[in-house]
Design a protein around this motif. Structure first.
Motif, PDB file in Angstrom:
ATOM      1  N   ASN A 102       0.842  -1.192   0.000  1.00  0.00           N
ATOM      2  CA  ASN A 102       0.000   0.000   0.000  1.00  0.00           C
ATOM      3  C   ASN A 102       0.880   1.245   0.000  1.00  0.00           C
ATOM      4  O   ASN A 102       2.100   1.167   0.181  1.00  0.00           O
ATOM      5  CB  ASN A 102      -0.964   0.012   1.188  1.00  0.00           C
ATOM      6  N   SER A 103       0.257   2.399  -0.189  1.00  0.00           N
ATOM      7  CA  SER A 103       1.016   3.643  -0.318  1.00  0.00           C
ATOM      8  C   SER A 103       1.648   4.094   0.990  1.00  0.00           C
ATOM      9  O   SER A 103       2.701   4.735   0.982  1.00  0.00           O
ATOM     10  CB  SER A 103       0.112   4.753  -0.870  1.00  0.00           C
ATOM     11  N   ARG A 316      -0.903   4.831  -4.771  1.00  0.00           N
ATOM     12  CA  ARG A 316      -2.179   5.432  -4.379  1.00  0.00           C
ATOM     13  C   ARG A 316      -3.300   5.043  -5.318  1.00  0.00           C
ATOM     14  O   ARG A 316      -4.445   4.850  -4.884  1.00  0.00           O
ATOM     15  CB  ARG A 316      -2.022   6.952  -4.295  1.00  0.00           C
ATOM     16  N   ASP A 319      -4.198   1.566  -4.266  1.00  0.00           N
ATOM     17  CA  ASP A 319      -5.009   1.628  -3.035  1.00  0.00           C
ATOM     18  C   ASP A 319      -6.475   1.872  -3.369  1.00  0.00           C
ATOM     19  O   ASP A 319      -7.380   1.221  -2.822  1.00  0.00           O
ATOM     20  CB  ASP A 319      -4.524   2.756  -2.123  1.00  0.00           C
ATOM     21  N   ARG A 322      -8.176  -1.106  -5.168  1.00  0.00           N
ATOM     22  CA  ARG A 322      -8.488  -2.183  -4.221  1.00  0.00           C
ATOM     23  C   ARG A 322      -9.644  -1.785  -3.309  1.00  0.00           C
ATOM     24  O   ARG A 322     -10.493  -2.609  -2.975  1.00  0.00           O
ATOM     25  CB  ARG A 322      -7.249  -2.528  -3.389  1.00  0.00           C
ATOM     26  N   ARG A 323      -9.674  -0.513  -2.913  1.00  0.00           N
ATOM     27  CA  ARG A 323     -10.776  -0.047  -2.063  1.00  0.00           C
ATOM     28  C   ARG A 323     -12.115  -0.197  -2.773  1.00  0.00           C
ATOM     29  O   ARG A 323     -13.093  -0.685  -2.186  1.00  0.00           O
ATOM     30  CB  ARG A 323     -10.562   1.418  -1.680  1.00  0.00           C
ATOM     31  N   ASP A 333      -3.470  -3.272   5.879  1.00  0.00           N
ATOM     32  CA  ASP A 333      -4.548  -2.302   5.717  1.00  0.00           C
ATOM     33  C   ASP A 333      -4.610  -1.428   6.965  1.00  0.00           C
ATOM     34  O   ASP A 333      -4.100  -1.782   8.027  1.00  0.00           O
ATOM     35  CB  ASP A 333      -5.892  -2.995   5.501  1.00  0.00           C
TER      36      ASP A 333
END
Length: 334
Positions: A102-103, A316, A319, A322-323, A333
């Motif tokens: 993740n970012s 980003r 992210d 995926r969100r 997460d």
């Protein structure tokens, strides 16, 4: 002076990276050690490629005073921890894509690299291929006119059967594994981040995305379509359309061929290597390695082809994709 490499993994991609490195001038690049969690695997890689030192842990490799730069090619969930370990011990780091899960993890590594004053880069190797460099020059020269749209897709039939793509514990999913190529191509062409994203896709029984499609809006009427699939074969290309013509990059993740604006194919062949490669066109890993050496010897802490800002932008976007699809990884997460 040769850049002294330590290889912090011993799997297929490590084999290919070392094989590619050994096609370069030995006065410029020297592989001095291998280190991973299994001394037997380290020994195998050392024996095959005549590397002098095998370590049985990442920590031993990080502490090796002869290693200048660590190549991190572990599975996705361990990119952060292994890269962090190497950075903490003052090593330059080339970490395979995706940089992190993740970012926020990516931000922490970039800050640590800056704190330690070392070179750090995500291994978006394809940007160093002559084909990509040619396309970049074409776009910046204005030969395509104003860029109107980009379509970038990467899909391989039945790739879902491969564990590292479908298992949550292995950091699977097309967004992390294949999506980085589609996203980075758009960033490469448009040289900025999207202002909005709309995505859809499907997940397997573990909750890992096995296909994804998204529209990215870059403002000023510039729209991008990206697609990934571990179920179906896609074109695996990047189509760039401008007001004056279009260019298609073939082999999105390892491109040696394009269809240029004149409609003709251009090809940049790769040199031979001592051993066969496990993945297509892996000899092209030599391009990023050679450019990294030049950057480090020039005192640079990042490379203009894959600057830290680009890696954060890509992370980003991942992210957000995926969100929207509802993909979550335990321990990675918020």
């Amino acid at each position: 002076m040769a850049l002294r490499w330590g290889i912090s993994c011993a799997g297929l991609i490590a084999n290919d990276f070392v094989n590619a490195l050994q096609t370069l001038n030995p006065e410029d690049h020297e592989i001095v050690a291998v280190g991973c969690h299994d001394i037997n695997e380290s020994n195998k890689l050392c024996t095959k490629f005549e590397i002098p030192v095998a370590h049985g842990s990442y920590l031993e490799l990080a502490k090796d005073p002869n290693v200048e730069i660590a190549y991190v090619g572990t599975l996705n969930p361990w990119h952060y921890e292994v890269s962090k370990l190497m950075l903490e011990h003052g090593k330059h780091v080339l970490c395979e894509k995706p940089l992190c899960m993740n970012s926020k993890e990516a931000e922490k590594l970039i800050e640590l690299a800056k704190e330690k004053g070392v070179f750090f880069m995500e291994g978006i190797w394809v940007r160093f291929f002559p084909a990509y460099q040619h396309v970049r020059k074409e776009i910046r020269s204005g030969v395509l006119g104003d860029i109107l749209s980009v379509k970038s897709e990467f899909g391989i039939k039945d790739l879902v059967k491969v564990g590292r793509l479908s298992k949550k514990a292995m950091g699977g999913g097309t967004i992390l594994d294949m999506g980085v190529y589609t996203i980075q191509a758009c960033q490469w062409v448009l040289e900025k981040n999207p202002v909005s994203i709309k995505a859809k896709g499907s997940l397997n029984e573990e909750g890992v995305d096995v296909e994804m499609s998204a529209e990215l809006d870059y403002g000023d009427g510039k729209k991008v379509e990206i697609n990934t699939s571990a179920l179906d074969q896609l074109s695996n290309s990047v189509k760039i359309i401008g007001t004056k013509g279009e260019i298609t990059i073939n082999e999105i993740f390892c491109s040696t061929r394009i269809i240029d604006i004149d409609g003709k194919e251009k090809h940049w062949p790769l040199p031979p290597a001592k051993f066969d490669f496990h993945y297509p066109n892996s000899c092209g890993l030599r391009y990023e390695a050679d450019e990294i050496r030049k950057a480090i010897r020039a005192g640079k802490k990042e490379h203009e082809n894959v600057p830290h800002a680009d890696s954060l932008g890509i992370a980003r976007v991942q992210d957000e994709l995926r969100r929207q699809l509802g993909v979550h990884y335990e321990g990675h997460d918020d």
